[in-house]
Design a protein around this motif. Structure first.
Motif, PDB file in Angstrom:
ATOM      1  N   PRO B  79       0.831  -1.210   0.000  1.00 35.23           N
ATOM      2  CA  PRO B  79       0.000   0.000   0.000  1.00 35.23           C
ATOM      3  C   PRO B  79       0.869   1.266   0.000  1.00 35.23           C
ATOM      4  O   PRO B  79       2.030   1.225   0.440  1.00 35.23           O
ATOM      5  N   GLY B  80       0.296   2.365  -0.472  1.00 34.54           N
ATOM      6  CA  GLY B  80       1.044   3.611  -0.621  1.00 34.54           C
ATOM      7  C   GLY B  80       1.697   4.094   0.656  1.00 34.54           C
ATOM      8  O   GLY B  80       2.826   4.615   0.630  1.00 34.54           O
ATOM      9  N   LEU B  81       1.019   3.930   1.777  1.00 37.36           N
ATOM     10  CA  LEU B  81       1.566   4.447   3.026  1.00 37.36           C
ATOM     11  C   LEU B  81       2.700   3.583   3.566  1.00 37.36           C
ATOM     12  O   LEU B  81       3.370   3.958   4.516  1.00 37.36           O
ATOM     13  N   GLN B  82       2.919   2.413   2.976  1.00 39.94           N
ATOM     14  CA  GLN B  82       3.985   1.520   3.442  1.00 39.94           C
ATOM     15  C   GLN B  82       5.205   1.524   2.529  1.00 39.94           C
ATOM     16  O   GLN B  82       6.049   0.625   2.595  1.00 39.94           O
ATOM     17  N   ALA B  83       5.317   2.545   1.694  1.00 38.74           N
ATOM     18  CA  ALA B  83       6.412   2.571   0.715  1.00 38.74           C
ATOM     19  C   ALA B  83       7.776   2.547   1.388  1.00 38.74           C
ATOM     20  O   ALA B  83       8.661   1.769   1.007  1.00 38.74           O
ATOM     21  N   LEU B  84       7.954   3.382   2.411  1.00 41.66           N
ATOM     22  CA  LEU B  84       9.261   3.441   3.071  1.00 41.66           C
ATOM     23  C   LEU B  84       9.555   2.148   3.836  1.00 41.66           C
ATOM     24  O   LEU B  84      10.699   1.670   3.853  1.00 41.66           O
ATOM     25  N   ASP B  85       8.504   1.582   4.455  1.00 41.11           N
ATOM     26  CA  ASP B  85       8.682   0.282   5.121  1.00 41.11           C
ATOM     27  C   ASP B  85       9.199  -0.760   4.132  1.00 41.11           C
ATOM     28  O   ASP B  85      10.071  -1.571   4.467  1.00 41.11           O
ATOM     29  N   ALA B  86       8.631  -0.762   2.947  1.00 44.89           N
ATOM     30  CA  ALA B  86       9.015  -1.751   1.937  1.00 44.89           C
ATOM     31  C   ALA B  86      10.463  -1.557   1.497  1.00 44.89           C
ATOM     32  O   ALA B  86      11.170  -2.525   1.223  1.00 44.89           O
ATOM     33  N   VAL B  87      10.905  -0.306   1.454  1.00 49.38           N
ATOM     34  CA  VAL B  87      12.311  -0.033   1.125  1.00 49.38           C
ATOM     35  C   VAL B  87      13.208  -0.542   2.244  1.00 49.38           C
ATOM     36  O   VAL B  87      14.230  -1.180   2.007  1.00 49.38           O
ATOM     37  N   GLN B  88      12.787  -0.250   3.481  1.00 45.34           N
ATOM     38  CA  GLN B  88      13.590  -0.688   4.629  1.00 45.34           C
ATOM     39  C   GLN B  88      13.704  -2.216   4.675  1.00 45.34           C
ATOM     40  O   GLN B  88      14.783  -2.771   4.902  1.00 45.34           O
ATOM     41  N   ALA B  89      12.579  -2.884   4.411  1.00 47.81           N
ATOM     42  CA  ALA B  89      12.559  -4.350   4.473  1.00 47.81           C
ATOM     43  C   ALA B  89      13.230  -4.984   3.262  1.00 47.81           C
ATOM     44  O   ALA B  89      13.508  -6.186   3.264  1.00 47.81           O
ATOM     45  N   GLY B  90      13.469  -4.183   2.229  1.00 48.81           N
ATOM     46  CA  GLY B  90      14.060  -4.750   1.021  1.00 48.81           C
ATOM     47  C   GLY B  90      13.047  -5.413   0.105  1.00 48.81           C
ATOM     48  O   GLY B  90      13.419  -6.054  -0.873  1.00 48.81           O
ATOM     49  N   THR B  91      11.761  -5.257   0.414  1.00 45.03           N
ATOM     50  CA  THR B  91      10.717  -5.783  -0.462  1.00 45.03           C
ATOM     51  C   THR B  91      10.784  -5.104  -1.827  1.00 45.03           C
ATOM     52  O   THR B  91      10.533  -5.715  -2.861  1.00 45.03           O
ATOM     53  N   VAL B  92      11.098  -3.818  -1.802  1.00 47.73           N
ATOM     54  CA  VAL B  92      11.397  -3.074  -3.029  1.00 47.73           C
ATOM     55  C   VAL B  92      12.762  -2.414  -2.834  1.00 47.73           C
ATOM     56  O   VAL B  92      13.261  -2.320  -1.710  1.00 47.73           O
ATOM     57  N   ASP B  93      13.331  -1.930  -3.947  1.00 50.96           N
ATOM     58  CA  ASP B  93      14.630  -1.266  -3.862  1.00 50.96           C
ATOM     59  C   ASP B  93      14.477   0.233  -3.631  1.00 50.96           C
ATOM     60  O   ASP B  93      15.379   0.877  -3.097  1.00 50.96           O
TER      61      ASP B  93
END
Lengths: 368, 368
Positions: B79-93
């Motif tokens: 979801p849009g509000l979790q973009a930074l979380d996803a970067v931190q987790a490495g789910t996205v680059d």
């Protein structure tokens, strides 16, 4: 307008990606290129000259050093005012300049740099990138064998230093003022005498009374005209706003034949680095000007706003100058008309949110 | 400040050039990289989402297609509000986001995006690039395993749509207003009730009276909340200025470990493309807002300025909120203090030339 830009870029990129896949092969084919860029600005104007160096470094860095641009100050290859000529002739591959240095060739060159009562710096960028402005600039540049992009802005300029206070438009009569191009023509209509004076001669001319006023840039660069206090002593009245330059756009321009012969990635590098440099140079001026203004005032500069009747007379005179040039120069007319139409819409919006926000913040700051 | 930036870049570049010469060899070594970038903004916010696409295209183009970034809208990966979380987790680059979407983790994330009575968009860029702002942002992002750069700005935002006219600060009492983060806390101090309402539910909530006002972005994006005229009918009073966002900065942020492992040229490509995108996105908003404002007014929006006493009460309330958070959050305090000091100097200079130029132009335009 925004959609058009993005769609165009998407179309370009789709073509690029379609050719993709064979990355390493293409990378091996990428040539080593070294270009020479001449700047119109001396090293002493470090934010401008530094912008040329930054642009060149970025192109080098993002191409892994394969596209190298060597930057030369004015005089090393050609004088600063001949930068565009040198690009056209192929003496150099690129230049960093104010396009209005070519005002003598065609007054239309003033439009992409600045015109009296034109746009502020952000509006200029919006016009160039999303209002068709840079396309019109490149149509003009094509006649000189060149193509270019915005690569910096000084922001709104100051009205400069004057020996005596100016209390009304009539006080301009007979004043000898260092100013060129369209600003010079407007000042002439107001009874002043535009002069061309080299920076090294400004202080002596003001001291000796052969010059009554000098327009330069803004606080950060103005403070460098003289750092001994003689400028403010000879011409203490420091005027604003510099109505002839609500922003002053800097460009990088390239020899078009050589530009077009570059690999697609190198052409993209030039454009991307130019726009990144634009943002950085404007940020540097914005960051540096406040402290410079304080120093100038401490050193004796007396801040004065141009009188309202002078601004209105100048606005009217600018309109007269625009009509005179438009009558004999269709290109100037078409470029000015497009910019003016964009300007009107910009200030419609600007007066709503941007301006009222700034207004409140300035008032709160003044209260301490 | 300007000098520091250029000198740092020069030092970096000297190292890069020293390693030069062996171009084809290095080029052959350059890897093929594909990254995934998640945007916090839906495709319907086309200037924002288009900025993510533009950023990715530029990185691809200037690396000859070797560094490919695939862009995903919110929901495709996270979801849009979790973009930074996803970067931190490495789910996205990588992500494109408003950093203040992470306000819940740390209110300090508001500073690089916008804070009530903060800076205008140009001042924000100057602070980020030449006032140390982006370094402070990256020190904060490092705690979340990320690094980022500015990549757009909406400009000063509007104050939003309200069901009833607001004639004094007291009229805010009890109003349910869609607003979050620091703006929400300030509104709360003024007696309003901040609400979180999804875009798809805004019009119905205003019609049904469960919401009294909605803050969104500026004219271009506001016009997309609803294109059937129901929004202006339910909440006709369209307020300015959006004092909680004198500009709203967009960032691209990257997983720091993956960023740091990239070849130097690819890291330079990310930074250069980000800043170029910043300029383009701001230009697109500036170019698109005037026509959108006209359309909204034609469709029934009644423009209103927030009352002066409301602005002053909000300014004071913002100061109270800042003190409360600073008392318990040293990082927020240090980041806010640095930004506030820069802001004060910016408006000192702004009131001289930029503002007086805009003031005259707006008055001339109003005269026709």
């Amino acid at each position: 307008m925004g959609r058009r830009r993005f769609v165009t870029a998407a179309a370009l990129s789709a073509a690029g990606l379609a050719a993709g896949g064979a990355g390493p092969a293409r990378a091996a084919e990428a040539p080593e290129v070294t270009w020479r860029l001449t700047s119109s600005f001396p090293k002493s104007l470090d934010l401008l000259y530094g912008g040329a160096e930054l642009f060149a470094r970025q192109v080098g860095d993002i191409t892994g050093g394969r596209f190298r641009i060597d930057v030369f100050p004015p005089g090393d290859i050609v004088p600063g005012l001949q930068a565009l000529d040198a690009v056209q002739a192929g003496t150099v591959d690129a230049c960093q300049t104010q396009l209005d240095y070519a005002y003598g060739k065609d007054p239309a060159f003033a439009i992409p740099t600045a015109f009296p009562f034109g746009m502020n710096a952000r509006e200029q960028a919006a016009y160039a990138l999303d209002g068709g402005g840079n396309d019109l600039t490149n149509a003009l540049l094509a006649d000189y064998g060149a193509i270019g992009y915005p690569a910096g802005n000084t922001g709104a300029q100051m009205g400069g230093f004057f020996r005596r206070e100016i209390k009304t438009a009539g006080d301009l009569a007979g004043l000898r003022i260092r100013a060129g191009g369209l600003a010079g023509r407007v000042l002439q209509k107001l009874g002043a005498v535009p002069e061309q004076t080299a920076r090294s001669e400004i202080v002596a001319a003001l001291q000796g009374g052969t010059l009554d006023g000098v327009t330069w840039v803004g606080p950060y660069d103005d403070a460098k005209i003289d750092d001994t206090g003689k400028l403010q002593k000879a011409a203490p009245f420091y005027y604003y706003p510099g109505w002839w330059r609500g922003g002053s756009m800097i460009h990088v321009a390239f020899n078009k034949a050589r530009h077009d012969a570059l690999p697609e990635a190198f052409r993209a590098a030039l454009r991307t680095a130019a726009l990144s440099t634009h943002l950085q140079v404007q940020a540097s001026y914005d960051a540096a000007n406040p402290a410079a203004l304080k120093r100038l005032v401490i050193a004796g500069a007396e801040l004065r706003a141009f009188p309202q009747d002078l601004l209105e007379a100048a606005f009217k005179a600018a309109g007269d100058v625009y009509r005179e040039i438009s009558d004999v120069n269709p290109r100037f007319k078409s470029m000015l008309d497009a910019a003016m139409a964009f300007r009107a819409d910009q200030y419609l919006w600007w007066q709503v949110s941007e301006y009222t926000f700034d207004n409140f913040m300035i008032r709160q700051r003044a209260r301490g």
